[in-house]
Design a protein around this motif. Structure first.
Motif, mmCIF file in Angstrom:
data_model
loop_
_atom_site.group_PDB
_atom_site.id
_atom_site.type_symbol
_atom_site.label_atom_id
_atom_site.label_comp_id
_atom_site.label_asym_id
_atom_site.label_seq_id
_atom_site.Cartn_x
_atom_site.Cartn_y
_atom_site.Cartn_z
ATOM 1 N N ALA A 78 0.834 -1.199 0.000
ATOM 2 C CA ALA A 78 0.000 0.000 0.000
ATOM 3 C C ALA A 78 0.864 1.242 0.000
ATOM 4 N N ALA A 79 0.311 2.306 -0.577
ATOM 5 C CA ALA A 79 1.054 3.556 -0.631
ATOM 6 C C ALA A 79 0.406 4.571 0.282
ATOM 7 N N CYS A 80 1.150 5.567 0.670
ATOM 8 C CA CYS A 80 0.654 6.588 1.581
ATOM 9 C C CYS A 80 -0.552 7.282 0.979
ATOM 10 N N GLY A 81 -1.646 7.391 1.783
ATOM 11 C CA GLY A 81 -2.824 8.086 1.346
ATOM 12 C C GLY A 81 -3.782 7.241 0.558
ATOM 13 N N LYS A 82 -3.517 5.918 0.357
ATOM 14 C CA LYS A 82 -4.399 5.073 -0.436
ATOM 15 C C LYS A 82 -5.595 4.643 0.381
ATOM 16 N N ALA A 83 -6.501 3.870 -0.259
ATOM 17 C CA ALA A 83 -7.689 3.385 0.418
ATOM 18 C C ALA A 83 -7.310 2.663 1.689
ATOM 19 N N GLY A 84 -7.992 3.033 2.779
ATOM 20 C CA GLY A 84 -7.775 2.357 4.049
ATOM 21 C C GLY A 84 -6.616 2.896 4.848
ATOM 22 N N SER A 85 -6.011 3.995 4.435
ATOM 23 C CA SER A 85 -4.898 4.525 5.220
ATOM 24 C C SER A 85 -5.406 4.928 6.585
ATOM 25 N N SER A 86 -4.598 4.690 7.600
ATOM 26 C CA SER A 86 -5.031 4.899 8.978
ATOM 27 C C SER A 86 -4.324 6.098 9.580
ATOM 28 N N SER A 87 -4.724 6.379 10.804
ATOM 29 C CA SER A 87 -4.194 7.558 11.475
ATOM 30 C C SER A 87 -2.815 7.335 12.058
ATOM 31 N N ASP A 102 -14.484 -3.015 14.185
ATOM 32 C CA ASP A 102 -15.387 -2.499 13.161
ATOM 33 C C ASP A 102 -16.621 -1.806 13.751
ATOM 34 N N ARG A 103 -17.271 -2.437 14.738
ATOM 35 C CA ARG A 103 -18.405 -1.822 15.422
ATOM 36 C C ARG A 103 -18.029 -1.611 16.886
ATOM 37 N N GLY A 154 -19.788 -0.893 27.054
ATOM 38 C CA GLY A 154 -18.983 -1.498 28.095
ATOM 39 C C GLY A 154 -17.548 -1.003 28.062
ATOM 40 N N PRO A 155 -16.724 -1.462 29.020
ATOM 41 C CA PRO A 155 -15.350 -0.955 29.166
ATOM 42 C C PRO A 155 -14.359 -1.593 28.195
ATOM 43 N N ALA A 156 -14.546 -1.338 26.903
ATOM 44 C CA ALA A 156 -13.602 -1.840 25.901
ATOM 45 C C ALA A 156 -12.266 -1.129 26.061
ATOM 46 N N ASP A 157 -11.190 -1.829 25.713
ATOM 47 C CA ASP A 157 -9.843 -1.276 25.874
ATOM 48 C C ASP A 157 -9.345 -0.574 24.622
ATOM 49 N N ALA A 158 -9.912 -0.922 23.466
ATOM 50 C CA ALA A 158 -9.480 -0.314 22.207
ATOM 51 C C ALA A 158 -10.558 -0.542 21.153
ATOM 52 N N TYR A 159 -10.477 0.245 20.103
ATOM 53 C CA TYR A 159 -11.451 0.165 19.009
ATOM 54 C C TYR A 159 -10.736 0.454 17.705
ATOM 55 N N VAL A 160 -10.972 -0.381 16.695
ATOM 56 C CA VAL A 160 -10.442 -0.121 15.360
ATOM 57 C C VAL A 160 -11.580 -0.237 14.351
ATOM 58 N N PRO A 168 -5.756 -3.626 6.371
ATOM 59 C CA PRO A 168 -5.282 -2.657 7.372
ATOM 60 C C PRO A 168 -6.091 -2.701 8.668
ATOM 61 N N GLU A 169 -7.393 -2.913 8.551
ATOM 62 C CA GLU A 169 -8.230 -2.980 9.751
ATOM 63 C C GLU A 169 -7.905 -4.227 10.571
ATOM 64 N N ALA A 170 -7.807 -5.365 9.894
ATOM 65 C CA ALA A 170 -7.485 -6.612 10.587
ATOM 66 C C ALA A 170 -6.075 -6.567 11.174
ATOM 67 N N ASP A 171 -5.133 -5.996 10.416
ATOM 68 C CA ASP A 171 -3.760 -5.867 10.916
ATOM 69 C C ASP A 171 -3.704 -5.011 12.174
ATOM 70 N N ALA A 172 -4.443 -3.905 12.164
ATOM 71 C CA ALA A 172 -4.454 -3.011 13.323
ATOM 72 C C ALA A 172 -5.060 -3.716 14.532
ATOM 73 N N ALA A 173 -6.111 -4.501 14.312
ATOM 74 C CA ALA A 173 -6.734 -5.230 15.415
ATOM 75 C C ALA A 173 -5.761 -6.237 16.016
ATOM 76 N N ALA A 174 -5.012 -6.918 15.156
ATOM 77 C CA ALA A 174 -4.024 -7.891 15.640
ATOM 78 C C ALA A 174 -2.920 -7.188 16.429
ATOM 79 N N GLN A 175 -2.463 -6.033 15.922
ATOM 80 C CA GLN A 175 -1.417 -5.294 16.626
ATOM 81 C C GLN A 175 -1.904 -4.817 17.998
ATOM 82 N N LEU A 176 -3.141 -4.326 18.042
ATOM 83 C CA LEU A 176 -3.715 -3.894 19.314
ATOM 84 C C LEU A 176 -3.819 -5.068 20.286
ATOM 85 N N ALA A 177 -4.241 -6.216 19.774
ATOM 86 C CA ALA A 177 -4.365 -7.401 20.628
ATOM 87 C C ALA A 177 -3.018 -7.805 21.210
ATOM 88 N N VAL A 178 -1.991 -7.783 20.371
ATOM 89 C CA VAL A 178 -0.647 -8.153 20.825
ATOM 90 C C VAL A 178 -0.118 -7.145 21.845
#
Length: 370
Positions: free
Chosen positions: A22-31, A137-138, A142-148, A291-301
């Motif tokens: 992926a390139a910078c600024g493409k579909a799904g780029s994250s913060s 995604d949704r 409740g006291p969730a620790d993170a959201y992607v 990118p969404e799934a990758d971010a969720a995995a990174q947050l989990a780790v």
């Protein structure tokens, strides 16, 4: 919602539909970057992470989210086991699945809730046991620790502006639009609706508004009811909150002899891309799954290893129970016939051959995709 462009390094996943770099600024780029946030001990982690997805009518979950998440977890923490369950659209089933995973000793739960309010008790139960919870995604209550997820207000805004652009000079305060929204149990549905209506209200007449519950057959029924109520010749466009429902609406339009009217969507499903190629759907919204799934995995780790998630979760969202949840919100992209090649094909989501089967070959050729 504030967002900062980031560079996504999208690696080839262990599957035939892996995305290309992926390139910078493409579909799904994250913060923020989804690379390892200093988790030097990640490779030595062990234990279980639970992944709970909400339903299987939408093709994305089984075909993309699950394998992408599992592949990223294997890359980051190869000794960690991923326990998986799909609720098949039942909040009660999902609650039981959470209980089963809590009893199995998972250390982190990544949950895409069927019903954001109903899942609250399960999130509280997990938190009480010291289990970290990532809303995927949704946003759960409740006291969730993170959201992607993606910027879901932006999704609706893209849909609204896209619809006005397709209507062109026909976008007038008297132009009747049929609006089929998602399931109100999903907080994203409210965001999509808010973003969409914020753009189009006063510019078109939202003459019929109903929930399609994220189901093609329900959306088809609602669309047929709208056609009967308003009259086929009096409708200027159809808004569908996602592609699954757009399929049902397209069938009702065809049965009523309606053609060449704008029809929206979301999720970049293969059948939606094919409809776009032949003009029976105007556009879809592409939310890059990897990118969404990758971010969720990174947050989990990171949560599992006790590391800070602040470099990834750079903003916050307040959920329905008032909890402020550290969040990573990615950027959606509108896909029309003229940018299919530069989005879902370039990213390797689908090949030209998969899109341009015999029934769609002429449309592909006309749009430069053959």
């Amino acid at each position: 919602m504030s967002q900062i462009s980031r560079t996504l390094l999208v690696s080839a996943a262990a599957m035939s539909l892996a995305l290309t770099a992926a390139a910078c600024g493409k579909a799904g780029s994250s913060s923020s970057s989804s690379s390892a946030s200093g988790s030097v001990a990640a490779s030595s982690l062990s234990g279980k992470v639970g992944l709970l997805l909400p339903e299987n009518q939408t093709t994305r979950y089984e075909k993309f989210d699950k394998p992408f998440f599992e592949a990223k977890m294997k890359e980051l923490a190869p000794s960690v086991t991923v326990d998986y369950a799909n609720a098949a659209g039942s909040a009660a089933t999902q609650a039981q699945q959470v209980t089963t995973m809590i009893n199995a000793g998972v250390k982190v739960l990544v949950v895409d809730p069927v019903d954001a309010a109903a899942i609250k008790a399960s999130v509280v139960a997990a938190s009480t046991k010291g289990i970290k919870v990532v809303s995927y995604d949704r946003l759960s209550q409740g006291p969730a620790d993170a959201y992607v997820s993606f910027d879901n207000i932006k999704v609706g805004q893209l849909q609204g502006q896209g619809l006005l652009n397709v209507l062109g000079s026909k976008a007038t305060p008297t132009a009747k639009v049929v609006e089929i929204d998602g399931d109100s149990a999903d907080p994203n549905a409210a965001d999509f609706k808010s973003g969409f209506q914020g753009v189009v209200k006063g510019k078109v007449d939202l003459a019929y508004d109903a929930s399609g519950l994220w189901k093609a057959d329900v959306a088809a029924q609602k669309a047929a009811a709208a056609i009967n109520q308003l009259g086929a010749g009096n409708i200027a466009a159809f808004y569908s909150a996602n592609d699954g429902m757009a399929a049902g609406i397209a069938t009702s339009m065809k049965n009523a002899g309606i053609s060449n009217l704008p029809l929206t969507g979301q999720d970049a499903q293969l059948d939606a891309i094919q409809r776009i190629m032949v003009g029976t759907q105007s556009f879809t919204i592409y939310k890059a799954y990897q990118p969404e799934a990758d971010a969720a995995a990174q947050l989990a780790v990171d949560l599992m290893s006790g590391n800070s998630i602040s470099s990834l979760a750079t903003t916050t969202k307040t959920n329905g129970s008032g909890n402020k949840v550290p969040s990573d919100l990615l950027t959606p992209v509108l896909v029309k016939a003229d940018n299919v090649k530069d989005t879902v094909v370039k990213d390797g989501l689908y090949t030209v051959a998969q899109i341009c089967t015999s029934a769609y070959a002429a449309g592909c050729k006309a749009n430069g995709l053959s």
